[in-house]
Design an enzyme around this catalytic site. Structure first.
Site, PDB file in Angstrom:
ATOM      1  N   GLY A  34     -29.992  31.530  63.883  1.00 13.92           N
ATOM      2  CA  GLY A  34     -29.407  31.519  65.222  1.00 13.92           C
ATOM      3  C   GLY A  34     -28.138  32.366  65.220  1.00 13.92           C
ATOM      4  O   GLY A  34     -27.684  32.828  64.171  1.00 13.92           O
ATOM      5  N   LEU A  35     -27.596  32.553  66.376  1.00 19.93           N
ATOM      6  CA  LEU A  35     -26.383  33.359  66.520  1.00 19.93           C
ATOM      7  C   LEU A  35     -25.183  32.731  65.809  1.00 19.93           C
ATOM      8  O   LEU A  35     -25.162  31.524  65.556  1.00 19.93           O
ATOM      9  CB  LEU A  35     -26.048  33.522  68.007  1.00 19.93           C
ATOM     10  N   GLY A  37     -21.920  30.923  65.574  1.00 17.69           N
ATOM     11  CA  GLY A  37     -21.343  29.936  66.485  1.00 17.69           C
ATOM     12  C   GLY A  37     -22.357  29.015  67.125  1.00 17.69           C
ATOM     13  O   GLY A  37     -21.995  28.136  67.913  1.00 17.69           O
ATOM     14  N   SER A  38     -23.643  29.174  66.787  1.00 18.11           N
ATOM     15  CA  SER A  38     -24.679  28.329  67.402  1.00 18.11           C
ATOM     16  C   SER A  38     -24.685  26.921  66.828  1.00 18.11           C
ATOM     17  O   SER A  38     -25.176  25.984  67.462  1.00 18.11           O
ATOM     18  CB  SER A  38     -26.065  28.968  67.233  1.00 18.11           C
ATOM     19  N   GLY A  39     -24.139  26.764  65.624  1.00 17.71           N
ATOM     20  CA  GLY A  39     -24.098  25.439  65.005  1.00 17.71           C
ATOM     21  C   GLY A  39     -25.013  25.289  63.797  1.00 17.71           C
ATOM     22  O   GLY A  39     -25.282  24.170  63.354  1.00 17.71           O
ATOM     23  N   LYS A  40     -25.479  26.396  63.247  1.00 22.79           N
ATOM     24  CA  LYS A  40     -26.403  26.351  62.107  1.00 22.79           C
ATOM     25  C   LYS A  40     -25.835  25.550  60.935  1.00 22.79           C
ATOM     26  O   LYS A  40     -26.482  24.629  60.430  1.00 22.79           O
ATOM     27  CB  LYS A  40     -26.729  27.771  61.622  1.00 22.79           C
ATOM     28  N   SER A  41     -24.649  25.933  60.492  1.00 19.47           N
ATOM     29  CA  SER A  41     -24.050  25.276  59.326  1.00 19.47           C
ATOM     30  C   SER A  41     -23.744  23.811  59.608  1.00 19.47           C
ATOM     31  O   SER A  41     -23.952  22.949  58.744  1.00 19.47           O
ATOM     32  CB  SER A  41     -22.766  26.009  58.908  1.00 19.47           C
ATOM     33  N   SER A 108     -29.650  35.579  59.951  1.00 22.01           N
ATOM     34  CA  SER A 108     -30.945  36.217  59.651  1.00 22.01           C
ATOM     35  C   SER A 108     -31.571  36.762  60.934  1.00 22.01           C
ATOM     36  O   SER A 108     -32.568  36.239  61.419  1.00 22.01           O
ATOM     37  CB  SER A 108     -31.895  35.246  58.937  1.00 22.01           C
TER      38      SER A 108
END
Length: 199
Positions: A34-35, A37-41, A108
């Protein structure tokens, strides 16, 4: 084609299946994309905590952290982004072979790179998690101040601004962090893994 020559694959004495049996659970990759700042981590680490609490061995590979070590020689050109993901794919495969769950949090941005990783693994070992969040919301959050810098021309090749992000065409899981809380996203992912008997 690799550059290494005069090498031979050495079969290991312990199989992936044996390690899974010892650990008491399946091993696979949860690939968060995801972009920025999307919240992936954030979501990946919350899922990791939940899995840990239930006795499931896991490890989080985070984009920024990996670039402090393994991939510190790479920049952000399209070629370097592809090599970044290729290396992470190979490392992820090692974790799966060791019988663990690996959660990767990487922008990615290119479909082809994510498919390359999927093809490194066996069927059902790669679970793509699209962390869907509109660019406007990611920019508003801008937790690292990167969008602001990118808009000012201080960061070239920034995904979503100067470089494209190719959304997954058919991800296994989609979580929308602009509409759901972290806890709700975690529950959605855990539910999916439970239904699939992955955990």
């Amino acid at each position: 084609m690799g550059k290494s020559t005069n090498i031979t694959w050495h079969e290991l004495s312990l199989s992936k299946e044996a390690r899974r049996k010892q650990n008491g659970h399946q091993s696979f990759v949860l690939w968060f994309t995801g972009l920025s700042g999307s919240g992936k981590s954030t979501v990946a680490n919350a899922v990791a905590q939940k899995l840990f609490e239930t006795g499931i061995r896991n490890y989080v590979l985070d984009g920024d952290n990996i670039r402090h070590g393994l991939n510190k020689d790479l920049g952000f050109s399209d070629e370097d982004r592809t090599e970044n993901i290729r290396r992470i794919g190979e490392v992820s495969k090692l974790f799966v072979d060791s019988g663990q769950v690996v959660l990767t949090a990487f922008i990615s941005p290119f479909i082809a790179d994510r498919e390359l990783v999927r093809n490194l693994l066996e069927k059902e070992e790669f679970i793509e998690v699209f962390v869907n969040c509109p660019l406007e919301e990611c920019e508003k959050r801008d937790p690292k101040g990167l969008y602001d810098k990118a808009r000012k021309g201080l960061i070239p090749d920034f995904t979503g601004i100067h470089s494209p992000y190719e959304e997954p065409l058919s991800p296994e899981i989609v979580v929308n962090t602009s509409e759901s809380s972290v806890e709700e996203c975690v529950e959605q992912i855990i539910q999916y893994l439970s239904v699939r008997n992955a955990i």
